[in-house]
Write an enzyme that holds these catalytic residues in place. Structure first.
Site, PDB file in Angstrom:
ATOM      1  N   ASN A   7       0.871  -1.174   0.000  1.00 39.26           N
ATOM      2  CA  ASN A   7       0.000   0.000   0.000  1.00 39.26           C
ATOM      3  C   ASN A   7       0.910   1.227   0.000  1.00 39.26           C
ATOM      4  OD1 ASN A   7      -1.770   2.073   0.498  1.00 39.26           O
ATOM      5  ND2 ASN A   7      -2.756   1.100   2.254  1.00 39.26           N
ATOM      6  N   ARG A  91      -2.461  -1.908  -3.556  1.00 45.47           N
ATOM      7  CA  ARG A  91      -3.684  -1.132  -3.355  1.00 45.47           C
ATOM      8  C   ARG A  91      -3.597   0.118  -4.223  1.00 45.47           C
ATOM      9  NH1 ARG A  91      -4.994   3.393   0.972  1.00 45.47           N
ATOM     10  NH2 ARG A  91      -7.154   3.704   0.388  1.00 45.47           N
ATOM     11  N   ARG A 241     -12.115  16.041   7.458  1.00 41.55           N
ATOM     12  CA  ARG A 241     -12.862  16.386   6.237  1.00 41.55           C
ATOM     13  C   ARG A 241     -14.288  16.801   6.571  1.00 41.55           C
ATOM     14  NH1 ARG A 241     -11.367  10.962   3.012  1.00 41.55           N
ATOM     15  NH2 ARG A 241      -9.551  10.704   4.339  1.00 41.55           N
ATOM     16  N   GLU A 385      -8.429  -5.143   4.637  1.00 41.81           N
ATOM     17  CA  GLU A 385      -8.276  -4.825   3.213  1.00 41.81           C
ATOM     18  C   GLU A 385      -7.082  -5.574   2.607  1.00 41.81           C
ATOM     19  OE1 GLU A 385      -8.787  -0.881   4.930  1.00 41.81           O
ATOM     20  OE2 GLU A 385      -9.398  -0.240   2.934  1.00 41.81           O
TER      21      GLU A 385
END
Ligand code: AMP
Length: 399
Positions: A7, A91, A241, A385
């Site tokens: 990743n 990824r 965010r 993941e």
């Protein structure tokens, strides 16, 4: 059969080495501060002591070379030689409309990932660097790319189009893509397995809430809607965010504050969310600490976070005309009993009822936190993941 999962971020690189005969993790680690002084490599071989090494790692090529050195090291290693690595799985954040599933890396795949840099300027270049560096350091080893967006490519047009002039979609592919797809895929399947029911027969809402956060409606085994959009900014309130806001705010604030495009992007991505409202932290642990101490800003940040999450859950129940299973995952979803409790308490109209004691249990395994009377199964499922990337890589290279 050994698969290395990578990743790759712009200044970091995470890795996990799997033995696919039993899906065990042989080693994992992280290279941080690539391109800066004092880069740090942390290597954790399973069953052996963790090692940390500080050195100068200027680019991803050196990072991968160092990782291979550690994996094959006499003391800290888990391999005799690099040739034992049969495949590498990467990824990749953005697969756009090119990738509806994982793919073997070839020239066309690399070209397509590059073509999407416009849509993921921070993430896709890093993935390309990781792929190139793996090709250099492990020549001839097959590589596979697994995309955060791929699982959501099943969304219908009514869910993925924005109500703006069609020309923007035709010219620039402005549409909703969704992210965290690998996680939503994993936890929805793991939830169905846990319940012993076919996923195809269930209406599932998966809440991946960590630093970033997104919700997905999984119906008939596929993603039919998700809360992140063209970028990972849309949807839930997150650590730093904003999530959803009136789009007219952007030009208004840019005008008033004389902000540039990158300044307004920075504000919405890095200086908003829990961080902005609490004025303390983007980390839910500190927000809940503040809440318990009665700090009004932390309390408001928590309430907004929970309220927005709950509204999204309600809207996905509406989108699917019901919900059978609600799954919590990722940093907040797996660890914060108070977030789960606050959300679920206010979902009684859906027949959600959680068991307070079960909700407090900590475990690394999938578990139920709803009561036997609850009309909705509420589960906590730790995401994985990397395992999905390793499995897809294994599957594709054995095709
Ligand atoms: P992730 O992005 O999935 O790694 O999640 C990271 C975030 O999970 C952190 O920033 C925290 O906000 C949150 N988190 C981790 N542990 C806890 C905890 N015990 N309680 C509440 N939030 C947590």
């Amino acid at each position: 059969m050994k698969v290395l999962v990578i990743n790759s971020g712009s200044s970091s690189l995470k890795y996990q080495l799997y033995d696919m005969t039993d899906e065990s993790v042989l080693a994992k680690g992280l290279v941080e501060r690539i391109g800066m002084d004092s880069s740090i490599l942390t290597h954790k071989p399973t069953g052996k002591e963790e090692v940390t090494e500080v050195s100068e790692i200027l680019e991803h090529n050196t990072a991968i070379r160092k990782v291979i050195e550690k994996l094959t090291d006499k003391t800290h290693g888990v391999l005799e030689s690099v040739s034992e690595i049969n495949a590498v799985g990467h990824r990749v954040v953005h697969g756009g409309e090119f990738f509806k599933e994982s793919a073997i890396v070839d020239q066309q795949a690399k070209k397509d990932i590059r073509a999407l840099i416009d849509l993921a300027p921070l993430h896709n270049p890093a993935a390309i660097m990781g792929i190139d560096a793996s090709e250099v350091n492990m020549p001839g080893v097959p590589q596979v790319v697994v995309f955060d967006t791929a699982f959501h490519q099943t969304m219908p047009e009514k869910a993925y189009l924005y109500a703006i002039p069609r020309v923007l979609y035709n010219k620039y592919k402005v549409r909703r893509y969704g992210f965290h797809g690998t996680s939503h895929y994993y936890v929805s399947h793991a939830a169905a397995d846990f319940l012993g029911k076919p996923l195809e027969d269930l209406k599932v809402i998966t809440a991946h809430i960590g630093n970033g956060g997104s919700l997905t409606a999984v119906q008939g085994g596929i993603s039919v809607d998700t809360s992140m959009g063209m970028t990972p900014l849309e949807g839930l309130m997150m650590g730093t965010r904003s999530g959803d806001l009136d789009p007219a705010i952007v030009p208004y604030v840019m005008n008033k504050e004389e902000l540039t495009v990158s300044e307004v992007n920075l504000m919405l991505n890095k200086h908003s969310g829990l961080q902005a409202i609490s004025g303390i932290s983007s980390d839910m642990r500190e927000i809940t600490d503040g809440l318990e101490k009665g700090d009004p800003h932390s309390t408001l940040a928590f309430e907004m976070y929970e309220y927005r999450l709950r509204k999204y859950i309600g809207s996905y129940a509406a989108a699917m005309n019901g919900v059978d299973v609600l799954v919590f995952t990722a940093g907040v979803g797996e660890n914060s009993a108070i977030v789960r409790k606050s959300v679920c308490e206010n979902l009684s109209y859906l027949g959600v009822e959680i068991d307070e004691e079960l909700n407090k249990v900590r475990s690394g395994d999938p578990r139920r936190i709803s009561t036997p009377n609850s009309k909705v199964e509420v589960l906590v499922v730790p995401t994985n993941e990397e395992l999905v990337i390793a499995r897809d890589t294994y599957k594709l290279i054995n095709k």
